[in-house]
Design a protein around this motif. Structure first.
Motif, PDB file in Angstrom:
ATOM      1  N   TYR A  50       0.951  -1.274   0.108  1.00 21.81           N
ATOM      2  CA  TYR A  50       0.124   0.152   0.005  1.00 21.81           C
ATOM      3  C   TYR A  50       0.844   1.344   0.284  1.00 21.81           C
ATOM      4  O   TYR A  50       0.130   2.385  -0.158  1.00 21.81           O
ATOM      5  CB  TYR A  50      -0.946  -0.088   1.074  1.00 21.81           C
ATOM      6  CG  TYR A  50      -2.127  -0.785   1.034  1.00 21.81           C
ATOM      7  CD1 TYR A  50      -3.219  -0.499   0.443  1.00 21.81           C
ATOM      8  CD2 TYR A  50      -2.025  -2.247   1.551  1.00 21.81           C
ATOM      9  CE1 TYR A  50      -4.295  -1.334   0.334  1.00 21.81           C
ATOM     10  CE2 TYR A  50      -2.906  -3.021   1.548  1.00 21.81           C
ATOM     11  CZ  TYR A  50      -4.431  -2.625   0.896  1.00 21.81           C
ATOM     12  OH  TYR A  50      -5.258  -3.544   0.626  1.00 21.81           O
ATOM     13  N   LEU A  51       2.153   1.125   0.146  1.00 27.05           N
ATOM     14  CA  LEU A  51       3.047   2.191   0.054  1.00 27.05           C
ATOM     15  C   LEU A  51       2.822   3.272  -1.103  1.00 27.05           C
ATOM     16  O   LEU A  51       2.724   4.485  -1.182  1.00 27.05           O
ATOM     17  CB  LEU A  51       4.464   2.084   0.311  1.00 27.05           C
ATOM     18  CG  LEU A  51       4.842   1.777   1.709  1.00 27.05           C
ATOM     19  CD1 LEU A  51       6.322   0.869   2.009  1.00 27.05           C
ATOM     20  CD2 LEU A  51       4.298   2.545   2.824  1.00 27.05           C
ATOM     21  N   LEU A  52       3.010   2.477  -2.381  1.00 21.10           N
ATOM     22  CA  LEU A  52       2.914   3.248  -3.549  1.00 21.10           C
ATOM     23  C   LEU A  52       1.434   3.813  -3.977  1.00 21.10           C
ATOM     24  O   LEU A  52       1.376   5.092  -4.269  1.00 21.10           O
ATOM     25  CB  LEU A  52       3.204   2.236  -4.861  1.00 21.10           C
ATOM     26  CG  LEU A  52       4.831   2.330  -5.062  1.00 21.10           C
ATOM     27  CD1 LEU A  52       4.844   0.994  -6.333  1.00 21.10           C
ATOM     28  CD2 LEU A  52       5.230   3.553  -5.542  1.00 21.10           C
ATOM     29  N   PRO A  53       0.461   3.249  -3.470  1.00 26.45           N
ATOM     30  CA  PRO A  53      -0.834   3.974  -3.457  1.00 26.45           C
ATOM     31  C   PRO A  53      -1.110   5.197  -2.682  1.00 26.45           C
ATOM     32  O   PRO A  53      -1.724   6.143  -2.939  1.00 26.45           O
ATOM     33  CB  PRO A  53      -1.880   2.828  -3.067  1.00 26.45           C
ATOM     34  CG  PRO A  53      -1.138   1.607  -3.649  1.00 26.45           C
ATOM     35  CD  PRO A  53       0.244   1.683  -3.278  1.00 26.45           C
ATOM     36  N   ILE A  54      -0.417   4.933  -1.490  1.00 26.34           N
ATOM     37  CA  ILE A  54      -0.271   5.985  -0.482  1.00 26.34           C
ATOM     38  C   ILE A  54       0.317   7.251  -1.158  1.00 26.34           C
ATOM     39  O   ILE A  54      -0.007   8.384  -1.073  1.00 26.34           O
ATOM     40  CB  ILE A  54       0.369   5.744   0.721  1.00 26.34           C
ATOM     41  CG1 ILE A  54      -0.773   4.773   1.516  1.00 26.34           C
ATOM     42  CG2 ILE A  54       0.339   6.901   1.663  1.00 26.34           C
ATOM     43  CD1 ILE A  54      -0.173   4.090   2.906  1.00 26.34           C
ATOM     44  N   LEU A  55       1.638   6.873  -1.639  1.00 26.44           N
ATOM     45  CA  LEU A  55       2.348   7.795  -2.395  1.00 26.44           C
ATOM     46  C   LEU A  55       1.818   8.566  -3.483  1.00 26.44           C
ATOM     47  O   LEU A  55       1.846   9.837  -3.839  1.00 26.44           O
ATOM     48  CB  LEU A  55       3.878   7.249  -3.010  1.00 26.44           C
ATOM     49  CG  LEU A  55       4.794   8.095  -3.247  1.00 26.44           C
ATOM     50  CD1 LEU A  55       6.149   7.546  -3.005  1.00 26.44           C
ATOM     51  CD2 LEU A  55       4.839   8.350  -4.884  1.00 26.44           C
ATOM     52  N   ASN A  56       1.019   7.906  -4.355  1.00 25.02           N
ATOM     53  CA  ASN A  56       0.383   8.285  -5.608  1.00 25.02           C
ATOM     54  C   ASN A  56      -0.771   9.052  -5.160  1.00 25.02           C
ATOM     55  O   ASN A  56      -1.206   9.989  -6.086  1.00 25.02           O
ATOM     56  CB  ASN A  56       0.161   7.047  -6.526  1.00 25.02           C
ATOM     57  CG  ASN A  56       1.593   6.842  -7.270  1.00 25.02           C
ATOM     58  OD1 ASN A  56       2.324   7.585  -7.670  1.00 25.02           O
ATOM     59  ND2 ASN A  56       1.855   5.446  -7.044  1.00 25.02           N
ATOM     60  N   SER A  57      -1.512   8.534  -4.276  1.00 28.39           N
ATOM     61  CA  SER A  57      -2.987   9.174  -3.705  1.00 28.39           C
ATOM     62  C   SER A  57      -2.599  10.740  -3.462  1.00 28.39           C
ATOM     63  O   SER A  57      -3.016  11.687  -3.712  1.00 28.39           O
ATOM     64  CB  SER A  57      -3.478   8.505  -2.758  1.00 28.39           C
ATOM     65  OG  SER A  57      -2.759   8.527  -1.733  1.00 28.39           O
ATOM     66  N   THR A  58      -1.340  10.910  -2.439  1.00 24.56           N
ATOM     67  CA  THR A  58      -1.000  12.317  -2.091  1.00 24.56           C
ATOM     68  C   THR A  58      -0.430  13.117  -3.205  1.00 24.56           C
ATOM     69  O   THR A  58      -0.487  14.434  -3.314  1.00 24.56           O
ATOM     70  CB  THR A  58      -0.080  12.189  -0.747  1.00 24.56           C
ATOM     71  OG1 THR A  58       1.130  11.507  -1.286  1.00 24.56           O
ATOM     72  CG2 THR A  58      -0.624  11.448   0.189  1.00 24.56           C
ATOM     73  N   SER A  59      -0.021  12.381  -4.173  1.00 23.85           N
ATOM     74  CA  SER A  59       0.583  13.179  -5.238  1.00 23.85           C
ATOM     75  C   SER A  59      -0.384  13.758  -6.112  1.00 23.85           C
ATOM     76  O   SER A  59      -0.058  14.801  -6.909  1.00 23.85           O
ATOM     77  CB  SER A  59       1.355  12.399  -6.193  1.00 23.85           C
ATOM     78  OG  SER A  59       0.621  11.533  -7.032  1.00 23.85           O
ATOM     79  N   ILE A  60      -1.653  13.223  -5.984  1.00 22.96           N
ATOM     80  CA  ILE A  60      -2.771  14.030  -6.588  1.00 22.96           C
ATOM     81  C   ILE A  60      -3.020  15.297  -6.303  1.00 22.96           C
ATOM     82  O   ILE A  60      -3.078  16.141  -7.036  1.00 22.96           O
ATOM     83  CB  ILE A  60      -3.974  13.122  -6.586  1.00 22.96           C
ATOM     84  CG1 ILE A  60      -3.929  11.674  -7.134  1.00 22.96           C
ATOM     85  CG2 ILE A  60      -5.401  13.879  -7.011  1.00 22.96           C
ATOM     86  CD1 ILE A  60      -5.159  10.821  -6.750  1.00 22.96           C
ATOM     87  N   PHE A  61      -2.979  15.501  -4.833  1.00 19.69           N
ATOM     88  CA  PHE A  61      -3.067  16.841  -4.121  1.00 19.69           C
ATOM     89  C   PHE A  61      -1.763  17.814  -4.662  1.00 19.69           C
ATOM     90  O   PHE A  61      -1.923  18.967  -4.732  1.00 19.69           O
ATOM     91  CB  PHE A  61      -3.366  16.850  -2.625  1.00 19.69           C
ATOM     92  CG  PHE A  61      -4.429  15.984  -2.454  1.00 19.69           C
ATOM     93  CD1 PHE A  61      -5.786  16.708  -2.308  1.00 19.69           C
ATOM     94  CD2 PHE A  61      -4.324  14.653  -1.993  1.00 19.69           C
ATOM     95  CE1 PHE A  61      -6.726  15.954  -2.151  1.00 19.69           C
ATOM     96  CE2 PHE A  61      -5.443  13.921  -1.758  1.00 19.69           C
ATOM     97  CZ  PHE A  61      -6.831  14.673  -1.774  1.00 19.69           C
ATOM     98  N   GLY A  62      -0.561  16.882  -4.568  1.00 17.70           N
ATOM     99  CA  GLY A  62       0.660  17.741  -5.122  1.00 17.70           C
ATOM    100  C   GLY A  62       0.698  18.075  -6.175  1.00 17.70           C
ATOM    101  O   GLY A  62       1.483  18.969  -6.779  1.00 17.70           O
ATOM    102  N   ARG A  63      -0.211  17.420  -7.251  1.00 21.96           N
ATOM    103  CA  ARG A  63      -0.248  18.179  -8.638  1.00 21.96           C
ATOM    104  C   ARG A  63      -1.356  19.148  -8.723  1.00 21.96           C
ATOM    105  O   ARG A  63      -0.996  20.263  -9.441  1.00 21.96           O
ATOM    106  CB  ARG A  63      -0.443  16.738  -9.633  1.00 21.96           C
ATOM    107  CG  ARG A  63       0.451  16.000  -9.733  1.00 21.96           C
ATOM    108  CD  ARG A  63      -0.032  14.481 -10.347  1.00 21.96           C
ATOM    109  NE  ARG A  63       1.190  13.814 -11.026  1.00 21.96           N
ATOM    110  CZ  ARG A  63       1.716  13.056 -10.274  1.00 21.96           C
ATOM    111  NH1 ARG A  63       1.858  12.736  -9.097  1.00 21.96           N
ATOM    112  NH2 ARG A  63       2.844  12.144 -10.804  1.00 21.96           N
ATOM    113  N   VAL A  64      -2.494  19.329  -8.302  1.00 20.56           N
ATOM    114  CA  VAL A  64      -3.379  19.992  -8.243  1.00 20.56           C
ATOM    115  C   VAL A  64      -3.161  21.426  -7.601  1.00 20.56           C
ATOM    116  O   VAL A  64      -3.290  22.599  -8.189  1.00 20.56           O
ATOM    117  CB  VAL A  64      -4.810  19.275  -7.960  1.00 20.56           C
ATOM    118  CG1 VAL A  64      -5.879  20.536  -8.183  1.00 20.56           C
ATOM    119  CG2 VAL A  64      -5.454  18.072  -8.665  1.00 20.56           C
ATOM    120  N   LEU A  65      -2.900  21.162  -6.338  1.00 15.26           N
ATOM    121  CA  LEU A  65      -2.928  22.533  -5.348  1.00 15.26           C
ATOM    122  C   LEU A  65      -1.793  23.447  -5.986  1.00 15.26           C
ATOM    123  O   LEU A  65      -1.908  24.541  -6.123  1.00 15.26           O
ATOM    124  CB  LEU A  65      -2.758  22.043  -3.897  1.00 15.26           C
ATOM    125  CG  LEU A  65      -4.129  21.171  -3.437  1.00 15.26           C
ATOM    126  CD1 LEU A  65      -3.819  21.012  -2.088  1.00 15.26           C
ATOM    127  CD2 LEU A  65      -5.190  21.980  -3.616  1.00 15.26           C
TER     128      LEU A  65
END
Length: 425
Positions: free
Chosen positions: A274-289
């Protein structure tokens, strides 16, 4: 006296032709613009999103089909994937500028899906190299460029936000692909897992084919070698390339090795998945904001802040991480910090590039980055092997080259802003 009547047959002046490249003509919204952005997000989902889950295969191959090969050897699959995705960038970008995105999506979908189908049949190391390391990423490049280059034709004032939303598609892909792979492989096996993912990608790219289009007509240019050298006459472009190259050299190392590092630190296989899903899920906010903020403070200013943040996270949290909580926190924070790079870099390029040449310049930029992607993971793997399986040297290497990239981004920002500090840049 008789009133003079106007001559109905007098020649009227022709209405002035509106230049579609004029800033006033960018809609910054509307049905076609949002549909294009929607399809572009699917392009990023299937291309960069797939690339964001390379760590799953590094971990799986190391304990299964390629268990007789070293970590450094296995890392060449992911590195070739990154390299081949970006290496054809100048040709693909030139083709986009001359013909638009449709042919690229068709060509890219074929090679990406075919490569994954062939990967499902692989047994030997060289087969994985050919199918997953070369064939599939040839398609990734076309899909990525088709989605990325169409957005600036629709958006101007909201360009940073639009890039952020589209790049969020890659973060979403980085969440869904690892979870699907880790759950499907035990249930239906590696082969059918790869085929299932390939069929899903094919369906999403069919939607992209229908929705992704450029607002501006192509402006064809003759295929000459000097066309590909033209961007390097701009010192600002050269500085962006150097900064990006250094940062990109370390960017994928934590993503590729986080699962293996966590397992070595005592984390269970199930939780590590689940580490990569966690990393990539927060990257969604890191891309948009940060992308949306870049419209307010400028993409060059935002890139400096986020690149330093990402490098500090690697050295301050990734380097000493040894517990489950530390690895999870690192995955979440690094995902957010590193995600901004993907959405802000294209916005930086559009500030110094004519829209009709954006495909070529984007392609040339990522062509240069392909060499950083090629050597980054094998260098990290060699460091781990030389350090007897420990990961401290890997984290130090990744953090230091990312710091160097952040410093160069600062110099690039100062050059773009003509050495003024408190300005929109």
């Amino acid at each position: 006296m008789e009133e003079k009547q106007p001559n109905d047959f007098a020649i009227q002046p022709a209405p002035e032709t509106v230049n579609p490249w004029h800033p006033s003509q960018f809609p910054d919204g509307g049905k076609d613009a949002w549909l294009c952005l929607f399809g572009g997000a699917f392009c990023l989902f299937c291309s960069f999103g797939w690339l964001s889950c390379v760590g799953v295969f590094q971990n799986y191959y190391q304990f299964n089909q390629l268990r007789d090969h070293s970590s450094s050897q296995i890392a060449w699959i992911a590195s070739l994937e990154i390299f081949m995705m970006f290496f054809p960038g100048p040709i693909v970008g030139f083709f986009y500028d001359n013909h638009g995105p449709k042919y690229l999506i068709v060509f890219g979908a074929f090679f990406h899906v075919f490569g994954l189908m062939m990967s499902s049949l692989c047994k030997e190391y060289y087969q994985f190299i050919l199918a997953q390391g070369i064939c599939s990423p040839l398609g990734l490049n076309c899909i990525f460029n088709a989605g990325m280059a169409t957005i600036p034709t629709w958006f101007l004032k909201k360009r940073g936000m639009a890039y952020g939303i589209m790049a969020a598609g890659s973060g979403l892909g980085g969440v869904i692909f690892p979870i699907m792979a880790s759950h499907l492989i035990p249930e239906i096996g590696f082969g059918w897992t790869m085929r299932t993912l390939a069929f899903m990608i094919l369906g999403l790219l069919m939607i992209s084919l229908l929705t992704v289009k450029s607002r501006l007509p192509p402006r064809p240019r003759a295929l000459e070698f000097k066309v590909f050298l033209e961007p390097f006459r701009d010192i600002r472009f050269v500085m962006i390339v150097i900064s990006s190259w250094l940062f990109f050299l370390g960017l994928f190392i934590p993503i590729n090795y986080i699962e293996v590092q966590a397992l070595a630190g005592g984390m269970s296989f199930r939780l590590a998945g689940y580490l990569l899903p966690i990393l990539n899920s927060t990257s969604i906010f890191g891309r948009v904001l940060p992308g949306a903020l870049a419209d307010k403070v400028g993409p060059y200013n935002m890139q400096v802040v986020m690149s330093f943040f990402a490098a500090i996270i690697v050295l301050a949290l990734g380097l000493p991480a040894s517990s489950n909580a530390a690895f999870i926190a690192f995955a979440a924070l690094y995902g957010f910090a590193s995600g901004a790079y993907v959405s802000i870099l294209p916005a930086q390029l559009t500030k110094i590039t004519k829209i009709e040449h954006i495909g070529l310049r984007t392609g040339v930029t990522f062509f240069c980055l392909s060499f950083a992607g090629l050597v980054g993971n094998p260098i990290a793997g060699a460091i781990v092997d030389a350090d007897n399986g420990k990961f401290h040297g890997l984290s130090i290497f990744a953090g230091v080259v990312m710091i160097a990239g952040a410093v160069m981004f600062t110099m690039t920002r100062m050059l773009y802003a003509q050495w003024k500090l408190f300005v929109l840049a």
